[in-house]
Design a protein around this motif. Sequence first.
Motif, mmCIF file in Angstrom:
data_model
loop_
_atom_site.group_PDB
_atom_site.id
_atom_site.type_symbol
_atom_site.label_atom_id
_atom_site.label_comp_id
_atom_site.label_asym_id
_atom_site.label_seq_id
_atom_site.Cartn_x
_atom_site.Cartn_y
_atom_site.Cartn_z
ATOM 1 N N TRP B 8 0.837 -1.207 0.000
ATOM 2 C CA TRP B 8 0.000 0.000 0.000
ATOM 3 C C TRP B 8 0.866 1.250 0.000
ATOM 4 O O TRP B 8 0.357 2.360 0.044
ATOM 5 N N ALA B 9 2.146 1.079 0.014
ATOM 6 C CA ALA B 9 3.046 2.219 0.194
ATOM 7 C C ALA B 9 3.050 3.142 -1.017
ATOM 8 O O ALA B 9 2.633 2.769 -2.107
ATOM 9 N N SER B 10 3.519 4.361 -0.799
ATOM 10 C CA SER B 10 3.764 5.249 -1.930
ATOM 11 C C SER B 10 5.158 5.843 -1.783
ATOM 12 O O SER B 10 5.690 5.921 -0.685
ATOM 13 N N ASP B 190 2.034 5.700 -5.889
ATOM 14 C CA ASP B 190 1.416 4.594 -5.156
ATOM 15 C C ASP B 190 1.689 3.266 -5.853
ATOM 16 O O ASP B 190 1.640 3.186 -7.072
ATOM 17 N N LEU B 191 1.899 2.250 -5.050
ATOM 18 C CA LEU B 191 2.023 0.918 -5.646
ATOM 19 C C LEU B 191 0.655 0.384 -6.069
ATOM 20 O O LEU B 191 0.555 -0.362 -7.024
ATOM 21 N N VAL B 192 -0.384 0.755 -5.347
ATOM 22 C CA VAL B 192 -1.734 0.383 -5.791
ATOM 23 C C VAL B 192 -2.446 1.625 -6.280
ATOM 24 O O VAL B 192 -2.211 2.714 -5.791
ATOM 25 N N ILE B 412 -1.789 -9.102 -10.106
ATOM 26 C CA ILE B 412 -2.273 -7.830 -10.640
ATOM 27 C C ILE B 412 -1.177 -7.273 -11.547
ATOM 28 O O ILE B 412 -0.007 -7.287 -11.174
ATOM 29 N N SER B 413 -1.556 -6.824 -12.734
ATOM 30 C CA SER B 413 -0.584 -6.179 -13.612
ATOM 31 C C SER B 413 -0.680 -4.675 -13.430
ATOM 32 O O SER B 413 -1.769 -4.105 -13.481
ATOM 33 N N ARG B 414 0.470 -4.062 -13.212
ATOM 34 C CA ARG B 414 0.481 -2.619 -12.959
ATOM 35 C C ARG B 414 1.471 -1.921 -13.870
ATOM 36 O O ARG B 414 2.529 -2.450 -14.184
ATOM 37 N N ALA B 415 1.107 -0.732 -14.299
ATOM 38 C CA ALA B 415 2.078 0.126 -14.964
ATOM 39 C C ALA B 415 1.933 1.519 -14.381
ATOM 40 O O ALA B 415 0.830 1.919 -13.995
ATOM 41 N N VAL B 416 3.034 2.220 -14.265
ATOM 42 C CA VAL B 416 3.015 3.615 -13.820
ATOM 43 C C VAL B 416 3.801 4.415 -14.842
ATOM 44 O O VAL B 416 4.956 4.089 -15.129
ATOM 45 N N THR B 463 3.709 17.549 -15.592
ATOM 46 C CA THR B 463 3.694 16.109 -15.880
ATOM 47 C C THR B 463 2.372 15.522 -15.382
ATOM 48 O O THR B 463 1.630 16.169 -14.639
ATOM 49 N N TYR B 464 2.118 14.310 -15.804
ATOM 50 C CA TYR B 464 0.976 13.545 -15.319
ATOM 51 C C TYR B 464 1.494 12.198 -14.859
ATOM 52 O O TYR B 464 2.480 11.680 -15.398
ATOM 53 N N LEU B 465 0.809 11.669 -13.859
ATOM 54 C CA LEU B 465 1.141 10.339 -13.392
ATOM 55 C C LEU B 465 -0.014 9.446 -13.815
ATOM 56 O O LEU B 465 -1.162 9.710 -13.459
ATOM 57 N N VAL B 466 0.284 8.428 -14.597
ATOM 58 C CA VAL B 466 -0.795 7.597 -15.132
ATOM 59 C C VAL B 466 -0.636 6.167 -14.619
ATOM 60 O O VAL B 466 0.393 5.524 -14.841
ATOM 61 N N HIS B 467 -1.653 5.713 -13.916
ATOM 62 C CA HIS B 467 -1.628 4.368 -13.337
ATOM 63 C C HIS B 467 -2.479 3.416 -14.175
ATOM 64 O O HIS B 467 -3.631 3.716 -14.480
ATOM 65 N N PHE B 468 -1.930 2.283 -14.497
ATOM 66 C CA PHE B 468 -2.661 1.230 -15.205
ATOM 67 C C PHE B 468 -2.805 0.036 -14.273
ATOM 68 O O PHE B 468 -1.848 -0.345 -13.606
ATOM 69 N N THR B 469 -3.978 -0.569 -14.285
ATOM 70 C CA THR B 469 -4.207 -1.746 -13.441
ATOM 71 C C THR B 469 -5.102 -2.737 -14.174
ATOM 72 O O THR B 469 -6.105 -2.333 -14.772
ATOM 73 N N CYS B 470 -4.731 -4.004 -14.155
ATOM 74 C CA CYS B 470 -5.677 -5.030 -14.590
ATOM 75 C C CYS B 470 -5.306 -6.333 -13.913
ATOM 76 O O CYS B 470 -4.195 -6.466 -13.397
ATOM 77 N N SER B 471 -6.217 -7.268 -13.885
ATOM 78 C CA SER B 471 -5.800 -8.543 -13.322
ATOM 79 C C SER B 471 -4.982 -9.264 -14.393
ATOM 80 O O SER B 471 -5.276 -9.190 -15.574
ATOM 81 N N SER B 472 -3.930 -9.907 -13.947
ATOM 82 C CA SER B 472 -2.915 -10.374 -14.892
ATOM 83 C C SER B 472 -3.366 -11.582 -15.688
ATOM 84 O O SER B 472 -4.013 -12.481 -15.151
ATOM 85 N N THR B 473 -2.988 -11.587 -16.936
ATOM 86 C CA THR B 473 -3.022 -12.830 -17.686
ATOM 87 C C THR B 473 -1.591 -13.222 -18.056
ATOM 88 O O THR B 473 -1.272 -14.382 -18.172
#
Lengths: 195, 623
Positions: B8-10, B190-192, B412-416, B463-473
């Motif tokens: 949950w950290a940032s 954020d990690l999440v 969970i697949s994440r991109a920042v 700048t912008y911070l863009v978070h991507f999240t999906c459940s991983s395949t």
Amino acid sequence: MMAIRELKVCLLGDTGVGKSSIVCRFVQDHFDHNISPTIGASFMTKTVPCGNELHKFLIWDTAGQERFHSLAPMYYRGSAAAVIVYDITKQDSFHTLKKWVKELKEHGPENIVMAIAGNKCDLSDLREVPMKDAKEYAESIGAIVVETSAKNAINIEELFQGISRQIPPLDPHENGNNGSIKLGKQTTQTTRRCC
Amino acid sequence: RNYYGGNWASFSFSGLCSWIRENKQKRDVREESDDWRKLILETEEAISLNMKDNTIQHIEYICYANQDLAEDVNEAGALRKLSAFGVSDNGEATQGSEKECQPVESQSLGPESCEVSPESITCNDPESATERSDAEMTSESENLCDATSDESALEKGKMENASTAETAALEPKKITYTQIVIEGRRFNIDLVSKLLYSRGLLIDLLTKSNVSRYAEFKNVTRILAFQEGRVEQVPCSRADVFNSRQLTMVEKRMLMKFLTFCLDYEQHPNEYEDYKEYKFSEYLKTQKLTSNLQHFILHSIAMVSEADSGTIDGLKATKKFLQCLGRYGNTPFLFPLYGQGEIPQCFCRMCAVFGGIYCLRHSVKCLVVDKESGRCKAMIDHFGQRISAKYFVVEDSYFSEKTCTNMCYRQISRAVLITDQSILKTDSDQQISILTVPPEELGLPAIRIIELCSSTMTCMRNTYLVHFTCSSTKTAKEDLEPIVQKLFSLNSETERESENEGGPEKPRVLWALYFNMRDSSGIDKNSYDSLPSNVYVCSGPDCELGSDYAVKQAETIFQEMFPNEEFCPPPPNPEDIIYDGDGTQTEDPGFSNSSNVITKPSPEENSGGDGDSNQFSEEQHEE
Ligand SMILES: Cc1cc2nc3c(=O)[nH]c(=O)nc-3n(C[C@H](O)[C@H](O)[C@H](O)COP(=O)(O)OP(=O)(O)OC[C@H]3O[C@@H](n4cnc5c(N)ncnc54)[C@H](O)[C@@H]3O)c2cc1C
Ligand SMILES: Nc1nc2c(ncn2[C@@H]2O[C@H](COP(=O)(O)OP(=O)(O)O)[C@@H](O)[C@H]2O)c(=O)[nH]1
Ligand SMILES: [Mg+2]
């Protein structure tokens, strides 16, 4: 009517240097040798006039978190000033003061006003930290410095007056909280239904 | 581990770089000392815990921004540390890290993906962190010099920003990697990636418990959709719908009618009864809605799966969305200033204010179980200190492989991304947007994108911070890079000019990070191998947009331990009873009748004799 400005001030310093006592003296003009931990109170307030403004200090005490060096960055957020306290009778506490300053630089806001308080100056017989050392250090970091006694009410008012004077005048562009939302204060925003 | 809050950290930018490095490090570099075993009696046995978190995999980061040859840049503001707070690195270690984080190639010969080789990291053993913090105090004078020079760098950065602020709207400012590093502490990554539903369980809990006083929020300003390669805004409030320029008059009426129905669909069972067994996407087709509107409702409002969400699920989700609208603004969502990572800290502060103690910088070696009763009695930390307790709440990641043998975790697949422009440019450059991109192929997971602007205090200006999240395949990069490529330009500055004639210019990615995170939500406690009944397991973050799962779980665990206590009750005597030197009670506590409840003074504390044990009670107010 004078404008009231709310200023968050956070306290830092080792356990036992007298942080809570300083707040207690300033806000309540009271001193208690067995001051109980500030259970349940996250901050205390006191308003003082400064020029043609009123400064309302919201003073945040550490709630004992300093003991385990467990202050979250959140503690520093939005602080206008920080009071960093050491005990003039304890060299160690002066040493760690520098660590608190560093922590503050890392997590605190950029233009935070720093005030160093060498507390317990009523115990000058037991002094371990020369005033000169504190002055030099304070100068090097651009902080205000005073020796205080929460017990004998020495320089406590002055400490906060000093902070007041250092607070930059209100920037008209920085109008309040730029649209951020505080919960709980029952935001009676136009409850507009969607459809 | 040198930071808290688990997954949950940032992090600031340099903090994130250190996190990357730490996670890429070989897993088993530590030397094991068995000393702690001596602390275990014959009548006891140990459940040893993981010393290292294994929940993060497939980390990859890529720098696309210009690496203007800068060598020794450091984050301004004296930030030379590994963690988001607390433990500091010594200067050398961090310098090393910063170099490592810079891609090897310093010229923009095109994006360069760089791997950190674990071997090269010798200076940063997390275990030695405590020793280092001693060292750091003695080298204070050094740090002071740094602080001042760093500050001037920051000053400069600020001036640059200010001078170009006016032109920023016309032309995206070219941000270099060096600038990102220097302004690194403006980032709170954020990690999440989650949002708060304005009528969700987390908001309720924060307000009820008064923890909300420690946080500030911004309303998400836009709901976006991605259709036929174009990003567009989804009108969802009544005003939005009427003001929308994309919708025809007929569409406006259709949408209004349908949304109005959804708000109290339970009252009109005849409208959907026949379609109960259908998928929501099929149901929408039977309604008077254009395909454009069906897309908006399915993907951007209900945000449910086209392939497997039923009609009722869809209606429920749409209703939830609509009910949250208008409470704080034009969309149903809030985002905490400084990021999601503030929320755990707010709970910690409230806890500390009421006497809770956190022992940070202790990792836990093992749990001690009494053989006879089968109950857990104590834990032993890495200093060999034994701490007894009645209840143990342990996060899933602490358990060793042995305890988790039967487990099959989802990922969970994440991109920042740090980008230079918004995915949908408007007059205001301070937008907070959420965009749900449906999967290419039916049945795959949708991808959730949250774009944050600098006024959320999570990224530097321009700048912008863009978070991507999906459940991983697959790996995070495999899952997410295709959509990143559709929305953004991954080219370096020079290539950009020639490319993309005609079409609208896409925002550019300056820096990108991909990783997979374990999703330990929804696991039954019995799946863990032989845990004592007084050990409670809590999961890491789940994949959902809201935080309902975590809130429910916390409450459930609490209720199991203390069936007769209220969970996170309103503080009986909140800080509103702040002693006010002016004698004016500014904030209405609303609890004034109970102002003496909380402090249970010990006899010594009363010995002052003034009879007023509660130093903040209202009686103390002076005029
Ligand atoms: C950015 C941020 C800053 C914060 N700052 C503070 C702060 O300054 N003070 C504060 O009190 N709270 C802070 N918090 C709150 C903090 O995250 C926790 O809520 C608090 O520390 C309680 O710890 P925890 O139970 O979450 O344990 P964790 O934070 O997960 O860990 C506590 C200890 O256990 C160890 N550990 C963690 N995972 C494992 C594992 N898998 N195996 C073995 N050991 C492990 C860690 O090394 C650490 O020593 C912060 C949170 C965030 C997100
Ligand atoms: N002699 C003297 N003692 C003080 C002074 N200020 C605080 N103390 C004592 O120092 C101890 C610690 O004070 P406290 O305010 O709890 O410190 P904190 O841990 O920094 O909040 C208490 O016993 C106080 O009575 C002072 O100015 N002079
Ligand atoms: Mg105290």
